[in-house]
Scaffold this motif. Structure first.
Motif, mmCIF file in Angstrom:
data_model
loop_
_atom_site.group_PDB
_atom_site.id
_atom_site.type_symbol
_atom_site.label_atom_id
_atom_site.label_comp_id
_atom_site.label_asym_id
_atom_site.label_seq_id
_atom_site.Cartn_x
_atom_site.Cartn_y
_atom_site.Cartn_z
ATOM 1 N N GLU A 152 0.690 -1.535 -0.233
ATOM 2 C CA GLU A 152 0.035 -0.059 0.032
ATOM 3 C C GLU A 152 1.382 1.183 -0.358
ATOM 4 N N ALA A 153 1.832 1.341 0.444
ATOM 5 C CA ALA A 153 2.572 2.430 1.138
ATOM 6 C C ALA A 153 3.352 2.894 -0.500
ATOM 7 N N ILE A 154 3.401 2.093 -1.049
ATOM 8 C CA ILE A 154 4.115 1.234 -3.134
ATOM 9 C C ILE A 154 3.310 2.130 -3.369
ATOM 10 N N ARG A 155 1.996 1.674 -3.587
ATOM 11 C CA ARG A 155 0.835 2.418 -4.370
ATOM 12 C C ARG A 155 0.443 3.979 -4.209
ATOM 13 N N THR A 156 0.230 3.973 -3.264
ATOM 14 C CA THR A 156 0.098 5.675 -2.529
ATOM 15 C C THR A 156 1.085 6.564 -2.526
ATOM 16 N N VAL A 157 2.305 6.218 -2.441
ATOM 17 C CA VAL A 157 3.701 7.356 -2.081
ATOM 18 C C VAL A 157 4.503 7.733 -3.293
ATOM 19 N N ARG A 158 4.412 6.344 -4.036
ATOM 20 C CA ARG A 158 5.316 5.777 -5.435
ATOM 21 C C ARG A 158 6.780 6.402 -5.400
ATOM 22 N N PRO A 159 7.684 5.751 -4.059
ATOM 23 C CA PRO A 159 9.169 6.148 -3.827
ATOM 24 C C PRO A 159 9.346 6.185 -5.308
ATOM 25 N N TYR A 160 10.935 6.364 -5.333
ATOM 26 C CA TYR A 160 11.884 5.447 -6.235
ATOM 27 C C TYR A 160 12.139 4.077 -5.963
ATOM 28 N N ALA A 161 12.522 3.974 -4.543
ATOM 29 C CA ALA A 161 12.589 2.449 -3.660
ATOM 30 C C ALA A 161 12.186 2.657 -2.050
ATOM 31 N N VAL A 162 12.122 1.691 -1.629
ATOM 32 C CA VAL A 162 11.990 1.573 -0.005
ATOM 33 C C VAL A 162 13.218 0.616 1.171
ATOM 34 N N ASP A 163 13.230 1.408 2.445
ATOM 35 C CA ASP A 163 14.414 0.729 3.513
ATOM 36 C C ASP A 163 13.534 0.174 4.293
ATOM 37 N N VAL A 164 14.100 -0.929 4.631
ATOM 38 C CA VAL A 164 12.999 -1.672 5.642
ATOM 39 C C VAL A 164 14.720 -2.273 6.630
ATOM 40 N N SER A 165 14.203 -1.607 8.315
ATOM 41 C CA SER A 165 15.346 -2.336 8.789
ATOM 42 C C SER A 165 14.041 -3.591 9.926
ATOM 43 N N SER A 166 13.620 -2.962 11.154
ATOM 44 C CA SER A 166 12.589 -3.156 12.195
ATOM 45 C C SER A 166 11.907 -4.215 11.360
ATOM 46 N N GLY A 167 11.198 -3.861 10.902
ATOM 47 C CA GLY A 167 9.894 -4.688 9.817
ATOM 48 C C GLY A 167 9.869 -6.021 9.832
ATOM 49 N N VAL A 168 11.585 -6.119 9.279
ATOM 50 C CA VAL A 168 12.201 -7.339 8.977
ATOM 51 C C VAL A 168 13.113 -8.385 9.759
ATOM 52 N N GLU A 169 12.532 -7.876 10.748
ATOM 53 C CA GLU A 169 13.638 -8.904 12.084
ATOM 54 C C GLU A 169 12.983 -9.387 12.665
ATOM 55 N N THR A 170 13.696 -9.846 13.649
ATOM 56 C CA THR A 170 13.207 -11.363 14.643
ATOM 57 C C THR A 170 13.155 -10.391 16.053
ATOM 58 N N ALA A 171 14.562 -9.814 16.354
ATOM 59 C CA ALA A 171 14.906 -9.033 17.209
ATOM 60 C C ALA A 171 16.117 -7.759 16.620
#
Length: 192
Positions: A152-171
């Motif tokens: 949804e973020a990609i569809r509404t904001v339409r950025p060049y790229a996305v950056d994730v850290s805590s969203g793909v972590e177990t800790a």
């Protein structure tokens, strides 16, 4: 959609991020973050990254003297806050972090819209959309992104790229292979 997986702390996580399809891996340095690594750890992670994946040294330091140890790790890009300038001869790309309300910058190769800084706090939709609409450099979206909201973020904001850290972590600093693969897959299959 291009994807940066940030807060990488181990060679194993770097390899898993690359196997998941990340376009860039970020290593946090000179920071109070639990994901911050030493220059030796950063060099090991960067050495494990294939030449077709961008390496990014991420720092929150405002001390120019810290830049020498960061640049010595030979990242492809350095991600900094608004107040620090890299030397003109640094030979790296510069990614500038903007918080909601900051004025756009064009003295860099891209801007990262992020008020979260690895805490998982959601980005400001209105500010991010305004940045994408008016920026003269590519805009990377960060802040609170997960498998559940990145499409949804990609569809509404339409950025060049996305950056994730805590969203793909177990800790903090411990990446989850399954989450990284799922996140990248969602980014690649989301229609703009």
């Amino acid at each position: 959609m291009r994807v940066k997986i940030c807060g990488i702390t181990t060679v194993g996580d770097a390899r898993a991020a690359i196997a998941a399809g990340a376009d860039a891996v970020g290593v946090v340095m000179n920071s109070s973050s639990p994901r911050s690594v030493t220059p030796d750890q950063a060099r090991r992670v960067f050495a494990a990254v294939s030449p077709f994946v961008t390496t990014v040294a991420v720092t929150s330091t405002d001390r120019e003297e810290d830049l020498a140890s960061i640049l010595a790790c030979r990242p492809d890009a350095v991600q900094v806050g608004g107040g620090l300038d890299l030397p003109h001869d640094a030979a790296v790309r510069v990614l500038r972090v903007l918080r909601p309300g900051d004025a756009l910058r064009d003295d860099c190769d891209a801007v990262i819209v992020d008020g979260s800084h690895g805490t998982g706090r959601a980005f400001d939709h209105a500010y991010a959309k305004k940045c994408v609409a008016t920026s003269s450099v590519p805009v990377i979206l960060a802040g609170g992104l997960t498998c559940g909201n990145v499409g949804e973020a990609i569809r509404t904001v339409r950025p060049y790229a996305v950056d994730v850290s805590s969203g793909v972590e177990t800790a903090p600093g411990r990446k989850d292979d399954r989450l990284m693969r799922a996140f990248v897959k969602i980014c690649r299959t989301t229609d703009l």
